[in-house]
Design a protein around this motif. Structure first.
Motif, short mmCIF file in Angstrom:
data_model
loop_
_atom_site.label_atom_id
_atom_site.label_comp_id
_atom_site.label_asym_id
_atom_site.label_seq_id
_atom_site.Cartn_x
_atom_site.Cartn_y
_atom_site.Cartn_z
N ALA A 1 0.73 -1.28 0.04
CA ALA A 1 0.07 0.07 0.02
C ALA A 1 0.82 1.20 0.01
CB ALA A 1 -0.91 -0.08 1.16
N ARG A 2 2.03 1.25 -0.02
CA ARG A 2 2.94 2.39 0.34
C ARG A 2 2.96 3.10 -1.00
NH1 ARG A 2 6.24 -1.69 -1.45
NH2 ARG A 2 8.27 -1.24 -2.80
N TRP A 3 3.56 4.56 -0.86
CA TRP A 3 3.30 5.38 -2.02
C TRP A 3 5.03 5.17 -2.47
CZ3 TRP A 3 4.77 11.17 -2.12
CH2 TRP A 3 4.62 11.81 -3.19
N GLN A 4 5.05 4.91 -3.80
CA GLN A 4 6.45 4.69 -4.38
C GLN A 4 6.47 5.98 -5.54
OE1 GLN A 4 7.64 0.69 -5.33
NE2 GLN A 4 5.64 0.14 -4.72
N PRO A 5 6.92 7.34 -4.93
CA PRO A 5 6.87 8.34 -5.79
C PRO A 5 8.02 8.34 -6.96
CG PRO A 5 7.62 8.96 -3.86
CD PRO A 5 7.19 7.54 -3.72
N THR A 6 7.87 8.94 -8.27
CA THR A 6 8.96 9.06 -8.94
C THR A 6 9.56 10.47 -8.76
OG1 THR A 6 7.63 10.41 -10.60
CG2 THR A 6 7.81 7.73 -10.92
N ALA A 7 10.77 10.90 -9.25
CA ALA A 7 11.52 12.01 -9.06
C ALA A 7 10.70 13.21 -9.61
CB ALA A 7 12.60 12.09 -9.93
N ASP A 8 9.87 13.12 -10.60
CA ASP A 8 8.76 13.92 -11.15
C ASP A 8 7.79 14.22 -10.08
OD1 ASP A 8 10.44 14.17 -13.42
OD2 ASP A 8 9.10 12.89 -14.55
N ASP A 9 7.47 13.20 -9.70
CA ASP A 9 6.21 13.34 -8.41
C ASP A 9 6.66 14.14 -7.48
OD1 ASP A 9 4.49 11.69 -9.67
OD2 ASP A 9 5.10 9.80 -8.49
N LEU A 10 7.96 14.04 -6.77
CA LEU A 10 8.36 14.69 -5.78
C LEU A 10 8.86 16.25 -6.04
CD1 LEU A 10 10.69 12.46 -3.91
CD2 LEU A 10 8.53 12.79 -3.44
N ALA A 11 9.13 16.17 -7.59
CA ALA A 11 9.35 17.63 -7.86
C ALA A 11 8.37 18.53 -8.15
CB ALA A 11 10.26 17.63 -9.35
#
Length: 298
Positions: free
Chosen positions: A73-83
């Motif tokens: 269920a964890r969030w696995q963000p990409t670099a673009d998601d965080l930026a």
């Protein structure tokens, strides 16, 4: 007047800013700025360490912080998601150049004395972490980060608590730290009236397979996440979790380069009952662990 950022301490103007109200956030995302000169020096094997910079954003409402490295269920963000996240706070390290270079050359730059300033979108300093140089808990000098928070209309910074290495059981803690890559950081809140510190939380940091979770090769292209437990000091039960994530993306080389140069990404969920000061102390605990265990010169 409120403390102000000056010159290069000002938050980046290009990123959207939101109100820095930790009490209204369910958590924060912390992303360390990539620094080209430090990366080039690292690739060349030169003992250069830049002053760290971090961007803090509200944790999105639908983002679940991992309870374990393989939590489905964890969030696995990409670099673009965080930026793409709006920024609430911008943190900038203040430290002495010669001390950074000397300690980095000696392989212990993570022990350097620092002041970490946290600014909002109007360049007001809302929070500060002050950590003097110490040799570390294994040499009977545990690292301690004092945490200050802005108070009142005048913007005065006052001490609200501290984060310290827990070496209370010295032989056990030394074996855990040196042999098992494990550490414990106690989060203590200050009672302004009595001047006494009250333990509230304890952050359990482990870099390998020992400890509450198996974090071997975590936060890399081989394994996406590390997960650290935060327990209540009163009963030892889990209070929340800190997730260190890889944050790759379509440009795989970019995420790999950040990982190899040890530029970090974190997600921290706040306990619902935590006060705003306690939330600031938990952010400070994450930064204390970041410098101690994941600084490039560690």
């Amino acid at each position: 007047a409120a403390s102000k950022a000056v010159g290069s301490a000002m938050a980046p103007a290009a990123q959207e800013m939101v109100r820095a109200d930790l009490g209204a956030m369910r958590g924060v995302v912390v992303r360390q700025d990539t620094q080209l000169l430090e990366s080039l020096a690292s690739a060349a094997g030169l003992p250069y360490e830049a002053r760290n910079r971090y961007r803090l954003s509200p944790l999105p409402k639908d983002a679940a912080v991992a309870r374990a490295p393989g939590d489905p269920a964890r969030w696995q963000p990409t670099a673009d998601d965080l930026a793409g996240l709006p920024m609430a706070l911008y943190a900038k390290e203040e430290s002495a150049f010669l001390e950074r270079m000397l300690l980095t050359a000696c392989g212990c730059g993570n022990l350097r004395s620092i002041k970490l300033h946290f600014y909002d979108g109007e360049s007001n300093e809302l929070m500060r972490i002050e950590r003097p140089f110490r040799l570390g808990g294994c040499l009977c000098c545990p690292l301690v980060s004092e945490v200050l928070s802005r108070r009142g209309e005048a913007g005065e910074l006052v001490r609200i608590g501290r984060v310290r290495e827990n070496f209370d059981n010295y032989p056990v803690r030394c074996v855990q730290f040196l042999c098992c890559c494990m550490g414990r950081e106690v989060v203590e809140e200050l009672d302004a009236a009595s001047g006494a510190f009250t333990p509230k939380y304890e952050l359990h940091t482990n870099k390998a397979c020992c400890g509450p979770t198996n974090n071997c090769c975590g936060a890399t292209c081989l394994r996406n996440d590390m997960v650290f437990h935060v327990t209540n000091s009163a009963d030892g039960q889990p209070a929340t979790y800190l997730q260190k994530t890889y944050a790759g993306g379509s440009d795989a080389s970019g995420g790999l380069a950040r990982c190899c140069c040890m530029f970090s990404n974190y997600m921290l969920e706040f306990p619902e009952e935590a006060s705003e000061d306690q939330r600031r102390l938990l952010v400070a605990a994450a930064m204390h662990s970041e410098y101690l265990f994941f600084d490039k010169s560690e």
